[in-house]
Design a protein around this motif. Structure first.
Motif, PDB file in Angstrom:
ATOM      1  N   LEU A  95       0.636  -1.117   0.114  1.00  0.00           N
ATOM      2  CA  LEU A  95       0.021   0.049   0.159  1.00  0.00           C
ATOM      3  C   LEU A  95       0.911   1.291   0.036  1.00  0.00           C
ATOM      4  CD1 LEU A  95      -2.938  -1.111   2.418  1.00  0.00           C
ATOM      5  CD2 LEU A  95      -2.940  -0.739   0.030  1.00  0.00           C
ATOM      6  N   ARG A  96       2.141   1.242   0.493  1.00  0.00           N
ATOM      7  CA  ARG A  96       3.090   2.342   0.576  1.00  0.00           C
ATOM      8  C   ARG A  96       3.194   2.879  -0.994  1.00  0.00           C
ATOM      9  NH1 ARG A  96       8.659   2.450   3.547  1.00  0.00           N
ATOM     10  NH2 ARG A  96       9.576   4.566   3.110  1.00  0.00           N
ATOM     11  N   PRO A 100       0.089   7.493  -3.588  1.00  0.00           N
ATOM     12  CA  PRO A 100      -0.333   8.616  -4.316  1.00  0.00           C
ATOM     13  C   PRO A 100      -1.768   8.470  -4.828  1.00  0.00           C
ATOM     14  CG  PRO A 100       1.959   8.045  -4.749  1.00  0.00           C
ATOM     15  CD  PRO A 100       1.240   6.951  -3.487  1.00  0.00           C
ATOM     16  N   VAL A 101      -2.062   7.325  -5.194  1.00  0.00           N
ATOM     17  CA  VAL A 101      -3.430   7.072  -5.787  1.00  0.00           C
ATOM     18  C   VAL A 101      -4.438   7.033  -4.682  1.00  0.00           C
ATOM     19  CG1 VAL A 101      -4.695   5.324  -7.185  1.00  0.00           C
ATOM     20  CG2 VAL A 101      -2.339   5.480  -7.828  1.00  0.00           C
ATOM     21  N   GLY A 149       0.080   8.654   4.090  1.00  0.00           N
ATOM     22  CA  GLY A 149       0.895   9.786   3.071  1.00  0.00           C
ATOM     23  C   GLY A 149       2.143  10.397   3.903  1.00  0.00           C
ATOM     24  N   MET A 150       1.813  10.788   5.165  1.00  0.00           N
ATOM     25  CA  MET A 150       2.694  11.412   6.019  1.00  0.00           C
ATOM     26  C   MET A 150       3.915  10.494   6.238  1.00  0.00           C
ATOM     27  SD  MET A 150       0.716  13.880   8.408  1.00  0.00           S
ATOM     28  CE  MET A 150       2.115  14.603   9.062  1.00  0.00           C
ATOM     29  N   LEU A 333      10.874   2.750  10.155  1.00  0.00           N
ATOM     30  CA  LEU A 333      10.247   3.886  10.570  1.00  0.00           C
ATOM     31  C   LEU A 333       8.733   4.003  10.018  1.00  0.00           C
ATOM     32  CD1 LEU A 333      10.208   6.711  12.283  1.00  0.00           C
ATOM     33  CD2 LEU A 333      11.281   7.707  10.135  1.00  0.00           C
ATOM     34  N   TYR A 334       8.549   3.449   8.740  1.00  0.00           N
ATOM     35  CA  TYR A 334       7.312   3.736   8.126  1.00  0.00           C
ATOM     36  C   TYR A 334       6.236   2.884   8.951  1.00  0.00           C
ATOM     37  CZ  TYR A 334       3.417   2.902   4.661  1.00  0.00           C
ATOM     38  OH  TYR A 334       2.422   2.696   3.897  1.00  0.00           O
ATOM     39  N   GLY A 335       6.809   1.769   9.309  1.00  0.00           N
ATOM     40  CA  GLY A 335       5.670   0.997  10.152  1.00  0.00           C
ATOM     41  C   GLY A 335       5.366   1.749  11.411  1.00  0.00           C
TER      42      GLY A 335
END
Length: 399
Positions: A95-96, A100-101, A149-150, A333-335
């Motif tokens: 999903l990352r 954008p979509v 997104g962030m 960090l994303y998770g």
């Protein structure tokens, strides 16, 4: 598998981008956080009973069918579970790449509310009617896309090993990403959703390791913005009345303070063990407005008493605990940022919803996660659970 007594199942391997093989010893069933999932399911099941109790006698709402809202609430929960499973199957890392979509679609849906497609419910022009008695509240999905997104922006260079913390330019980009949907939602106006998103942004920034100056600056900007909104008269009359009733609970108890006063009476009448399910005088007498949605906690307080209401708080606490644990233990960090944003969302929205029924927070029209009736809100929170489970599952796979 030839020559082996174990069998295998497929799972997503992030570093190869393909479906690999995983032995049964480390199967998906073993890796799911069952405490998190069980607590969320228990809340939804309890919510079904409370929604049924609040609506079974409301013939002006249930079209003469006492099971009308119960069926729809269970259906919404079932769809939410399917969305959760789909989210786990796709994975938060997949999903990352689609952020954008997803963000673009979320902006289009949210902006569509301001067109003739939008409709007003309970004073807030925040809905899209899709026929068959169903409606969509795009701001619920905006919460998810803002978190994703962030997180994508703030974690890109950190996860790549280029930086230890997000730089100032990246933080500005992330704040800009959140500012666009917030601006659209303010035009509706839907202050409750704006409040939740602001808390989400704060949680995301804190978890990302961004400079504390950004957090303090955002808090200051939020306070200044609230004062400006009040001074320039940008609030609708019903919103001003809600804040006035919060500031002075005795103000017009039969008018602007009616909802809060009746909610407190209902909760207070429950005592320790409550009056019994379906036996609440305030609920049966239909004294509390919007009891199946915004004020669902009053049904628990009256009919299940302190023990039943406390059970809801305990289950919410367990969900927050597991979400915090997932955020702390993930290796990317994303998770971490995604899990922290979801935690901030659930924590503040639950606090606001319960707080407004007790008179310690202003009425803001926010549902109680997993408990209140509402399709879009139910879908959104179960997608969030799917994201949390995906983070936990893929963390263990990577490890």
């Amino acid at each position: 598998m030839a020559g082996s007594s174990s069998f295998s199942i497929s799972r997503y391997t992030p570093d190869r981008g393909t479906w690999g093989k995983l032995t049964a010893r480390d199967s998906l069933v073993r890796r799911v956080d069952w405490i998190l999932l069980g607590s969320a399911l228990a809340l939804s099941a309890l919510g079904s009973l409370l929604v049924w109790s609040a609506t079974r006698n409301r013939t002006e709402l249930n079209q003469g069918d006492p099971y009308y809202f119960l069926f729809r609430h269970v259906l919404n929960t079932g769809i939410g579970l399917a969305l959760m499973i789909g989210t786990i199957w796709l994975g938060h890392r997949t999903l990352r790449g689609a952020v954008p979509v997803l963000y673009g679609l979320s902006i289009l849906l949210t902006a569509a509310v301001l067109t003739p497609l939008g409709s007003t419910i309970n004073g807030s022009h925040a809905w899209i009617q899709i026929g068959g008695g169903f409606s969509l509240q795009p701001s619920e999905f905006a919460k998810i896309t803002i978190i994703l997104g962030m997180a994508m922006l703030l974690a890109t260079r950190v996860d790549a090993g280029d930086r230890v913390h997000p730089d100032h330019r990246t933080v500005v980009q992330a704040l800009g990403l959140a500012a666009l949907p917030v601006g659209i939602i303010m035009l509706m106006p839907d202050l409750g959703s704006v409040m939740v998103i602001v808390v989400i942004v704060l949680g995301v920034l804190l978890a990302s390791g961004a400079s504390n100056r950004w957090v303090l600056g955002l808090i200051g900007a939020g306070a200044a913005g609230a004062i400006a909104v009040w001074q320039f008269g940008l609030l609708d009359d019903y919103q001003i009345n809600r804040f006035a009733a919060f500031a002075n609970p005795e103000l017009d108890p039969a008018g602007v303070g009616y909802n809060t006063n009746q909610a407190r009476i209902a909760i207070g009448s429950g005592g320790l063990s409550g009056t019994g399910l379906f036996n609440g005088h305030q609920t049966t007498g239909q004294f509390v407005p919007e009891q199946q949605t915004d004020f669902i906690f009053t049904v628990a307080g009256e009919e299940l008493g302190f023990l039943g209401a406390g059970l809801i708080l305990v289950l919410l606490g367990v969900i927050l605990w597991r979400a915090c644990r997932i955020a702390r233990e993930t290796t990317e960090l994303y998770g971490t940022v995604v899990a922290a944003g979801i935690t901030a969302w659930f924590a503040f929205q639950a606090f606001e919803n319960i707080g407004m029924t007790l008179g310690i927070m202003p009425v803001a029209g926010l549902p109680l996660p997993f408990v209140s009736y509402g399709g879009t809100s139910m879908f959104a929170v179960w997608i969030a659970v799917g994201l949390l489970e995906s983070i936990k599952v893929q963390r263990r796979v990577s490890a």
